[in-house]
Design a protein around this motif. Structure first.
Motif, PDB file in Angstrom:
ATOM      1  N   LEU A   1      -5.797   0.286  -1.366  1.00  0.00           N
ATOM      2  CA  LEU A   1      -4.815   0.227  -0.277  1.00  0.00           C
ATOM      3  C   LEU A   1      -5.383  -0.642   0.836  1.00  0.00           C
ATOM      4  O   LEU A   1      -6.420  -0.335   1.412  1.00  0.00           O
ATOM      5  N   VAL A   2      -4.692  -1.727   1.126  1.00  0.00           N
ATOM      6  CA  VAL A   2      -5.171  -2.692   2.117  1.00  0.00           C
ATOM      7  C   VAL A   2      -4.214  -2.683   3.302  1.00  0.00           C
ATOM      8  O   VAL A   2      -3.000  -2.709   3.127  1.00  0.00           O
ATOM      9  N   ILE A   3      -4.756  -2.672   4.491  1.00  0.00           N
ATOM     10  CA  ILE A   3      -4.006  -2.571   5.756  1.00  0.00           C
ATOM     11  C   ILE A   3      -2.833  -1.591   5.623  1.00  0.00           C
ATOM     12  O   ILE A   3      -1.672  -1.932   5.675  1.00  0.00           O
ATOM     13  N   VAL A   4      -3.190  -0.323   5.502  1.00  0.00           N
ATOM     14  CA  VAL A   4      -2.211   0.753   5.351  1.00  0.00           C
ATOM     15  C   VAL A   4      -1.335   0.797   6.609  1.00  0.00           C
ATOM     16  O   VAL A   4      -1.843   0.814   7.729  1.00  0.00           O
ATOM     17  N   PRO A   5      -0.007   0.821   6.431  1.00  0.00           N
ATOM     18  CA  PRO A   5       0.865   0.865   7.606  1.00  0.00           C
ATOM     19  C   PRO A   5       0.849   2.255   8.254  1.00  0.00           C
ATOM     20  O   PRO A   5       0.316   3.211   7.691  1.00  0.00           O
TER      21      PRO A   5
ATOM     22  N   ALA B   1       0.845  -1.201   0.000  1.00  0.00           N
ATOM     23  CA  ALA B   1       0.000   0.000   0.000  1.00  0.00           C
ATOM     24  C   ALA B   1       0.879   1.249   0.000  1.00  0.00           C
ATOM     25  O   ALA B   1       0.629   2.198  -0.750  1.00  0.00           O
ATOM     26  N   ALA B   2       1.913   1.231   0.829  1.00  0.00           N
ATOM     27  CA  ALA B   2       2.841   2.362   0.860  1.00  0.00           C
ATOM     28  C   ALA B   2       3.551   2.505  -0.487  1.00  0.00           C
ATOM     29  O   ALA B   2       3.726   3.622  -0.996  1.00  0.00           O
TER      30      ALA B   2
ATOM     31  N   SER C   1      -4.783   4.543  10.196  1.00  0.00           N
ATOM     32  CA  SER C   1      -4.002   4.828   8.981  1.00  0.00           C
ATOM     33  C   SER C   1      -4.918   4.914   7.762  1.00  0.00           C
ATOM     34  O   SER C   1      -4.801   5.832   6.948  1.00  0.00           O
ATOM     35  N   ALA C   2      -5.824   3.964   7.628  1.00  0.00           N
ATOM     36  CA  ALA C   2      -6.764   4.009   6.502  1.00  0.00           C
ATOM     37  C   ALA C   2      -7.668   5.228   6.618  1.00  0.00           C
ATOM     38  O   ALA C   2      -7.948   5.902   5.629  1.00  0.00           O
TER      39      ALA C   2
END
Length: 154
Positions: free
Chosen positions: A37-41, A8-9, A138-139
């Motif tokens: 974007l999945v499980i955004v850090p 995602a990043a 984050s999301a």
């Protein structure tokens, strides 16, 4: 374009690169049709707060890291509840370097991201299960701070 976690990043970095190229040359042969974007850090301030924790994990070493892994809360109440987490792409011989690089990495500044994503459809997916590396905040921050037109789904 999209990815999960570091992916995602990386997708956000790619969108920034395309936007910079477009600004520099007046056009770009590449376009970003949208981002998933999945499980955004963690990023920006939350990343800075986590940095010392990531470096401490690197110092404790790979073995200690493996022993500290708890079952993932995302599976609570399912038949996978006690399944240990898998480490994808992190080997013992590179663990310290991967963790140090993770601690030192971050997304570009907010204004740069906002500019790059202003016309890009975005879907940010996450779960709220106590994951400190990929918190739901984050999301949510993608939508509330960087791209108000984004759709974040918890």
């Amino acid at each position: 374009l999209g990815g999960a976690s570091m992916g995602a990043a990386s997708a956000i970095h790619a969108a920034v690169r395309v936007a910079r190229e477009r600004e520099r040359s007046g056009s770009s042969p590449e376009t970003i049709a949208g981002l998933v974007l999945v499980i955004v850090p963690t990023f920006h301030e939350s990343r800075r707060r986590r940095r010392s924790q990531i470096l401490a994990a690197a110092e404790r070493g790979f073995g200690a890291f493996l022993k500290s892994k708890k079952p993932r809360p995302i599976f609570k109440g399912t038949d996978r509840e006690d399944e240990p987490p898998r480490l994808v792409g992190v080997r013992e011989d590179s663990f310290e370097h991967v963790m140090a690089a993770s601690a030192d990495s971050d997304l570009p500044p907010p204004d740069v991201i906002a500019n790059a994503l202003r016309d890009v459809p975005i879907l940010a997916l996450c779960w709220d299960c106590g994951d400190r590396t990929h918190p739901a905040s984050s999301a949510a921050a993608i939508e509330t701070q960087l791209a108000p037109h984004a759709d974040s789904d918890l």
